[in-house]
Design an enzyme around this catalytic site. Structure first.
Site, PDB file in Angstrom:
ATOM      1  N   THR A 252      -8.072 -38.121 -28.545  1.00 47.16           N
ATOM      2  CA  THR A 252      -8.453 -37.871 -26.896  1.00 47.16           C
ATOM      3  C   THR A 252      -9.266 -36.620 -26.724  1.00 47.16           C
ATOM      4  O   THR A 252     -10.203 -36.651 -25.836  1.00 47.16           O
ATOM      5  CB  THR A 252      -7.034 -37.514 -26.161  1.00 47.16           C
ATOM      6  OG1 THR A 252      -6.053 -38.590 -26.776  1.00 47.16           O
ATOM      7  CG2 THR A 252      -6.899 -37.746 -25.040  1.00 47.16           C
ATOM      8  N   GLU A 466      19.562 -26.048 -54.128  1.00 45.45           N
ATOM      9  CA  GLU A 466      18.150 -25.845 -53.756  1.00 45.45           C
ATOM     10  C   GLU A 466      17.613 -25.217 -54.916  1.00 45.45           C
ATOM     11  O   GLU A 466      16.233 -25.617 -55.116  1.00 45.45           O
ATOM     12  CB  GLU A 466      17.877 -24.791 -52.600  1.00 45.45           C
ATOM     13  CG  GLU A 466      18.538 -25.149 -51.363  1.00 45.45           C
ATOM     14  CD  GLU A 466      18.144 -26.232 -50.706  1.00 45.45           C
ATOM     15  OE1 GLU A 466      17.142 -26.968 -51.045  1.00 45.45           O
ATOM     16  OE2 GLU A 466      18.802 -27.046 -50.045  1.00 45.45           O
TER      17      GLU A 466
HETATM   18  P1  ATP Z   1      -2.373 -39.291 -30.572  1.00 44.30           P
HETATM   19  O1  ATP Z   1      -2.854 -40.511 -31.824  1.00 44.30           O
HETATM   20  O2  ATP Z   1      -1.066 -39.004 -30.761  1.00 44.30           O
HETATM   21  O3  ATP Z   1      -2.673 -39.588 -29.141  1.00 44.30           O
HETATM   22  P2  ATP Z   1      -4.652 -37.639 -30.754  1.00 44.30           P
HETATM   23  O4  ATP Z   1      -5.466 -37.896 -31.931  1.00 44.30           O
HETATM   24  O5  ATP Z   1      -5.334 -38.223 -29.440  1.00 44.30           O
HETATM   25  O6  ATP Z   1      -3.225 -37.794 -30.907  1.00 44.30           O
HETATM   26  P3  ATP Z   1      -5.156 -35.418 -29.218  1.00 44.30           P
HETATM   27  O7  ATP Z   1      -4.351 -35.483 -28.396  1.00 44.30           O
HETATM   28  O8  ATP Z   1      -6.727 -35.421 -29.100  1.00 44.30           O
HETATM   29  O9  ATP Z   1      -4.635 -35.949 -30.589  1.00 44.30           O
HETATM   30  O10 ATP Z   1      -4.893 -33.957 -29.665  1.00 44.30           O
HETATM   31  C1  ATP Z   1      -3.823 -32.984 -29.200  1.00 44.30           C
HETATM   32  C2  ATP Z   1      -4.169 -31.472 -29.288  1.00 44.30           C
HETATM   33  O11 ATP Z   1      -4.342 -31.049 -30.453  1.00 44.30           O
HETATM   34  C3  ATP Z   1      -5.470 -31.136 -28.633  1.00 44.30           C
HETATM   35  O12 ATP Z   1      -5.535 -30.737 -27.277  1.00 44.30           O
HETATM   36  C4  ATP Z   1      -5.971 -30.063 -29.197  1.00 44.30           C
HETATM   37  O13 ATP Z   1      -5.408 -28.721 -28.807  1.00 44.30           O
HETATM   38  C5  ATP Z   1      -5.300 -29.978 -30.837  1.00 44.30           C
HETATM   39  N1  ATP Z   1      -6.356 -30.813 -31.752  1.00 44.30           N
HETATM   40  C6  ATP Z   1      -6.328 -31.994 -32.401  1.00 44.30           C
HETATM   41  N2  ATP Z   1      -7.415 -32.218 -33.286  1.00 44.30           N
HETATM   42  C7  ATP Z   1      -8.024 -31.099 -33.113  1.00 44.30           C
HETATM   43  C8  ATP Z   1      -9.352 -30.638 -33.428  1.00 44.30           C
HETATM   44  N3  ATP Z   1      -9.938 -31.721 -34.358  1.00 44.30           N
HETATM   45  N4  ATP Z   1      -9.975 -29.549 -33.078  1.00 44.30           N
HETATM   46  C9  ATP Z   1      -9.327 -28.700 -32.304  1.00 44.30           C
HETATM   47  N5  ATP Z   1      -8.308 -28.884 -31.523  1.00 44.30           N
HETATM   48  C10 ATP Z   1      -7.491 -30.277 -32.138  1.00 44.30           C
END
Ligand code: ATP
Length: 648
Positions: A252, A466
């Site tokens: 996203t 553990e």
């Molecule tokens: P899903 O598949 O569960 O929808 P996604 O791949 O779309 O997840 P995001 O929603 O884009 O993941 O990421 C969630 C949050 O994690 C982002 O808002 C950011 O804060 C952090 N994040 C994830 N990947 C990165 C990245 N490559 N760089 C910086 N921040 C990241």
């Protein structure tokens, strides 16, 4: 619908805003002003469509109903004054009463006097009195009738106000139900896919790692920035980009960063937005989305969790409605290929579930993998998020990146956020390494259950369990390094031996997987060796779940069992469960694999009894042992951990 959204739609469609209601134009005559008000209302209603004015309709219906009820519900029979029963009885006996109304189930009598009385300057024509329950009988009524009084009995009284309140409450309830149903049919969601405004705040610099994905997406950015260059060259941009990767890897974020770089709006939807039980709503929403995209072009349409919309057609549990919705999406994407400036992006964790038609050229024709970050990527992500936090100099991001193998970007962001929360509660003004460590424990193992009281016997048992995991893990699975052992009750667990891989691994040899199974069974093996078969506990339940899961995949998916051979029996990949016979053989193979690793764990425990005793004693005393302390103690008692011998 918000006013903002509505204004935006009107603006995009190039329609003038409706004239403001000019009723406050004081120069106009009052009648004219009233007419303007009505005309404006209906002209807006006509432009917006009937559904959007449902609230107005409900209010009008409620008002009319209330007036009708007010008008028709009979008035309450009341006297001008309340008198004592004896006074009322006297008036009846003296034949001074022309008519008598018995009401409220015989509890109240209202008497109309033949001759009005004047009390304190007021003329009293009727009086009322209260009588005890069931005091008035039929014989009384007959007696009063015979004395020349007209007797009337009124049915149990419900006041008009009460009736009105009841009626209006029912009406309001029905209106709310109708509004709810309308909303869920999508009638009110005409603007549910409003584009978020073009924002340059989020760029690719905000995305750590994912270099290949970023490179793939630069074409899209270039196209969105100046489509004419592509058109002049006779090239066309990928119509759709499918981002595929595990949860939290930044899909996203990437879509938003692309929109930010290109300076265009992004319309965000989720696959589940199109799943509705009402016929036709899903496809209508797809049309709505496409229309919003055309109006906002150049723009990006981003559909998260795309598998729930673009799933394979004809799957047994897929409804006809879902198929119609997907067909509509395919049609809209085809139609959009010619209209410039709309790039479709979608994200999914399960690309294997997608319908092949979704990925044909002209639709989602570019697939961009967004994998879990590597050590270098993790460092970049940590740096991006650390830039927004106040880290103390003792926080070593390189070490943290190494220790967080398998963590997604979202998990890393969450780790730093959790550390910041702990730092705030600690009333410190910087996030220290200890805060990060606490955050890691809290995420991995849960919050410490300080209120839980364990007996000495239970603490020793947990410590042995553990320590069993720890020593068997050190011997059978040296690829993973012990991070710490604890017998603090946290979350659902009473203790943990926490191992983590030292570096990223992309392939797992059979030896390693068997080692993980043995490590998971090490706790039960320690209970068995130290306490005997009758004293083993329920503590191994979750270990068995983990070990069986790995064993099943080794046997049924990775071809690592001689008994089963090279065959995949993964139900999701093969489109169904294997035959009964094969399933039985798989279960037997899993059982033998587990039994072999259980025996291996037991033999390691017997061989390193002293080391386990020593670790357990230290744990009972200190509750938590760091990796260095645990390795040093184990080595001192003859465990070959593969590290240089430590000096205590
Ligand atoms: P899903 O598949 O569960 O929808 P996604 O791949 O779309 O997840 P995001 O929603 O884009 O993941 O990421 C969630 C949050 O994690 C982002 O808002 C950011 O804060 C952090 N994040 C994830 N990947 C990165 C990245 N490559 N760089 C910086 N921040 C990241």
């Amino acid at each position: 619908m918000t006013l903002h959204g509505w204004c935006f739609t009107v603006h995009c469609a190039g329609i003038q805003m409706p004239q403001p209601i000019r009723s406050n134009d004081q120069s106009a005559p009052p009648k004219e002003r009233r007419n303007w008000k009505l005309r404006s209302y209906f002209s807006i209603a006509l432009r917006r469509g009937p559904v959007r004015y449902w609230t107005g309709g409900v209010v009008i219906v409620a008002a009319v109903a209330a007036i009708l009820v007010w008008h028709f519900v009979p008035a309450v029979v009341r006297g001008d004054a309340t008198v004592a029963y004896s006074e009322a009885a006297q008036a009846l006996a003296a034949r001074q009463v022309s008519s008598l109304t018995v009401t409220d189930d015989g509890n109240r009598l209202v008497l109309s006097l033949r001759t009005p009385r004047v009390v304190a300057g007021h003329e009293i024509r009727t009086v009322e009195t209260v009588v005890p329950e069931k005091a008035v009988t039929l014989a009384d009524l007959e007696r009063w009738s015979a004395a020349g009084t007209i007797v009337r009995v009124v049915e149990p009284h419900t006041g008009s106000i009460e009736r009105l309140i009841q009626f209006v409450s029912v009406l309001l309830l029905l209106s709310l139900l109708a509004a709810y149903a309308l909303h869920h049919r999508g009638g009110l969601g005409a603007n549910r896919f409003a584009p978020s405004p073009a924002s340059r705040h989020l760029t690719l610099a905000d995305v750590g790692g994912a270099r290949e994905a970023q490179a793939d997406l630069r074409d899209v950015i270039a196209y969105l920035k100046s489509p004419e260059r592509f058109i002049a060259m006779g090239a066309h941009c990928p119509n759709g980009v499918l981002l595929v990767g595990p949860p939290g890897t930044g899909k996203t974020l990437l879509a938003r960063a692309v929109a930010g770089e290109a300076g265009c709006p992004v319309i965000v939807a989720a696959g589940s937005d199109f799943n509705e039980m009402y016929v036709g709503i899903g496809s209508r929403r797809v049309r709505q989305l496409a229309k919003q995209a055309r109006d906002a072009a150049p723009c990006i349409v981003f559909i998260d969790e795309f598998d729930s919309l673009g799933g394979r057609r004809g799957r047994p549990n897929r409804s006809g409605e879902e198929e119609v919705t997907l067909n509509q999406l395919l049609v809209e994407m085809d139609g959009m290929a010619s209209s410039n400036g709309v790039v479709w992006m979608a994200a999914t964790n399960r690309d294997d579930m997608l319908d092949p038609a979704v990925r044909r050229p002209g639709r989602f024709d570019r697939v961009v993998e967004v994998p879990l970050p590597t050590a270098a990527d993790r460092l970049e992500i940590l740096r991006i998020h650390a830039a927004r936090s106040r880290l103390a100099p003792d926080v070593n991001l390189e070490r943290l990146a190494r220790l967080t193998v398998g963590h997604s970007g979202a998990e890393l962001a969450n780790l730093l956020n959790e550390a910041a929360i702990i730092a705030v509660q600690d009333t410190g003004n910087l996030i220290t390494d200890a805060h990060v460590e606490q955050a890691r424990d809290r995420i991995l193992l849960g919050r410490v259950r300080s209120g839980m009281v364990l007996s000495d016997q239970e603490r020793r048992l947990i410590a042995l369990h553990e320590s069993g995991h720890a020593v068997v893990g050190m011997v059978a699975c040296p690829e993973d390094r012990l991070h710490k052992i604890t017998i603090e009750p946290r979350g659902h667990s009473l203790g943990a031996a926490h191992f983590s891989p030292e570096s990223d691994r992309h392939l797992h040899p059979r030896r390693y997987l068997e080692g993980i199974i043995a490590k998971a069974l090490g706790g039960r093996a320690a209970e068995l060796v130290f306490l005997g078969p009758d004293a083993v506990t329920t503590g191994a339940g979750s270990d068995l779940v983990q070990a069986t899961g790995i064993a099943r995949r080794m046997v049924a998916e990775f071809g690592m069992s001689e008994q089963i051979g090279l065959v995949s029996a993964d139900p999701s990949a093969q489109g169904g469960a294997p035959s009964g016979q094969l399933q039985g053989e798989i279960d037997n193979a899993i059982r033998s694999l587990m039994a072999a690793q259980g025996a291996r764990a037991e033999s390691i425990v017997r061989q390193h009894r002293d080391a386990i005793e020593a670790l357990a004693a230290a744990l009972v005393e200190r509750e938590v042992l760091s990796a260095d302390e645990a390795y040093a103690l184990a080595e001192l008692h003859g465990v070959d951990t593969g590290r240089a011998p430590a000096v205590l």
